[in-house]
Design a protein around this motif. Structure first.
Motif, PDB file in Angstrom:
ATOM      1  N   VAL A  73       0.836  -1.205   0.000  1.00 56.00           N
ATOM      2  CA  VAL A  73       0.000   0.000   0.000  1.00 56.00           C
ATOM      3  C   VAL A  73       0.868   1.251   0.000  1.00 56.00           C
ATOM      4  O   VAL A  73       1.805   1.379   0.787  1.00 56.00           O
ATOM      5  N   ALA A  95      -3.282   5.820   3.667  1.00 57.37           N
ATOM      6  CA  ALA A  95      -4.419   4.916   3.576  1.00 57.37           C
ATOM      7  C   ALA A  95      -5.196   4.981   4.882  1.00 57.37           C
ATOM      8  O   ALA A  95      -4.670   5.402   5.918  1.00 57.37           O
ATOM      9  N   ASN A 134     -10.605   9.999  -2.282  1.00 57.84           N
ATOM     10  CA  ASN A 134     -10.273   8.895  -3.184  1.00 57.84           C
ATOM     11  C   ASN A 134      -9.073   8.095  -2.667  1.00 57.84           C
ATOM     12  O   ASN A 134      -8.111   7.825  -3.390  1.00 57.84           O
ATOM     13  N   PRO A 186      -7.593   4.608  -0.391  1.00 56.55           N
ATOM     14  CA  PRO A 186      -7.965   3.212  -0.106  1.00 56.55           C
ATOM     15  C   PRO A 186      -8.298   2.994   1.359  1.00 56.55           C
ATOM     16  O   PRO A 186      -7.718   3.624   2.248  1.00 56.55           O
ATOM     17  N   ILE A 203      -8.180   0.035   4.152  1.00 56.60           N
ATOM     18  CA  ILE A 203      -7.540  -1.261   4.411  1.00 56.60           C
ATOM     19  C   ILE A 203      -8.296  -1.939   5.546  1.00 56.60           C
ATOM     20  O   ILE A 203      -8.184  -1.523   6.705  1.00 56.60           O
ATOM     21  N   PRO A 211      -6.256  -3.339  -0.240  1.00 60.46           N
ATOM     22  CA  PRO A 211      -6.953  -2.049  -0.212  1.00 60.46           C
ATOM     23  C   PRO A 211      -8.259  -2.096  -0.991  1.00 60.46           C
ATOM     24  O   PRO A 211      -8.367  -2.745  -2.035  1.00 60.46           O
ATOM     25  N   CYS A 212      -9.272  -1.404  -0.468  1.00 58.39           N
ATOM     26  CA  CYS A 212     -10.595  -1.335  -1.097  1.00 58.39           C
ATOM     27  C   CYS A 212     -10.930   0.117  -1.407  1.00 58.39           C
ATOM     28  O   CYS A 212     -10.682   1.006  -0.594  1.00 58.39           O
ATOM     29  N   PHE A 213     -11.498   0.343  -2.579  1.00 59.98           N
ATOM     30  CA  PHE A 213     -11.973   1.669  -2.949  1.00 59.98           C
ATOM     31  C   PHE A 213     -13.489   1.637  -3.084  1.00 59.98           C
ATOM     32  O   PHE A 213     -14.081   0.596  -3.371  1.00 59.98           O
TER      33      PHE A 213
END
Length: 267
Positions: free
Chosen positions: A90, A94, A196, A198, A200, A233-235
């Motif tokens: 990453v 974050a 915008n 990520p 985690i 990581p998720c967006f």
């Protein structure tokens, strides 16, 4: 058979003794921070002897030492696994979000996640110890009952992230009194969408309750197995609301916890 029972009794007494030593060191270090840490930090920073980054680095080291050396050595718990492969990939900054069962969840993660700001309850931020942390260590107090406070906290989080810090949030907002997670508040996910960045997901799991709201979790009868898992990581999706984003991540963490709980029951 008698010898076996006597051996078990001796082991139980030694385990209890180690727990007492561990708690003494844990709370004594907290007391010393309250009594000496704040004034010393203020003097060192005002005189320019040390920089804020050095104070932050020392605090990270302390959390790491406490949770991954001192307490495991005294057999409070055994860290079975820290799955952080995804974390190393990453790019900062974050937003790390984790489930919250025990009091050590924060120190555990603050000893692992580098250069990390953290959200805490405003009632803790007003205490002498944490007020120094809020001032010098990127602790950010939040009260869900105050719109003005939420706005200030929101801006403080965005500023910390813009300055390159990671951010740690427990979106349940409090420790659950059962193994079932509470609803996730959308505070972290709103910031992630706006910037915008990520999210985690992090799973903290122990095979038996430890330092939870349940009184029988204070002195467990055996050494606890602890797992800490970092997800990729998720967006947020473009059409996804912060609340829906929060619910998606909650389900992901809940599913992992359920699997780990089922595995622990079978052992």
């Amino acid at each position: 058979m008698v010898k076996s029972a006597q051996g078990a009794s001796v082991h139980s007494k030694m385990h209890f003794f180690y727990l007492l030593i561990g708690y003494f060191g844990y709370y004594m270090s907290t007391f010393l921070c309250v009594l000496l840490g704040g004034p010393i930090i203020s003097i060192l920073l005002v005189t320019g002897i040390v920089k804020p980054q050095s104070i932050s680095a020392f605090f990270t080291w302390y959390c790491h030492f406490l949770t991954q050396a001192y307490l495991p050595y005294l057999k409070f718990y055994r860290i079975v696994n820290i799955c952080r492969d995804n974390q190393t990939r990453v790019t900062k900054p974050a937003i790390y979000v984790a489930n919250h069962r025990g009091k050590l969840d924060g120190p555990l993660l603050l000893g692992i996640i580098p250069e990390c700001a953290v959200i805490i309850k405003q009632k803790y931020a007003n205490l002498p110890l944490y007020s120094y942390f809020v001032k010098h260590l990127n602790f950010i107090g939040v009260s869900p009952h105050s719109v003005a406070n939420l706005s200030r906290a929101h801006n403080a989080c965005k500023k910390a992230l813009e300055n390159g810090h990671n951010l740690l949030i427990f979106p349940e907002g409090a420790r659950s009194s059962t193994i079932k997670m509470l609803t996730f508040k959308d505070f972290a996910f709103r910031i992630a969408k706006e910037m915008n960045l990520p999210v985690i997901p992090v799973v903290i799991h122990t095979d038996i309750p430890f330092m939870t709201k349940s009184m029988n979790s204070i002195f467990p009868k055996k050494t606890i197995n602890c797992n800490i898992l970092f997800y990729p990581p998720c967006f947020s999706n473009a059409t996804e609301s912060p609340g829906a984003f929060a619910d998606r991540i909650r389900k992901q963490i809940a599913s992992c916890l359920q699997t780990l709980d089922n595995s622990a029951r079978k052992e």
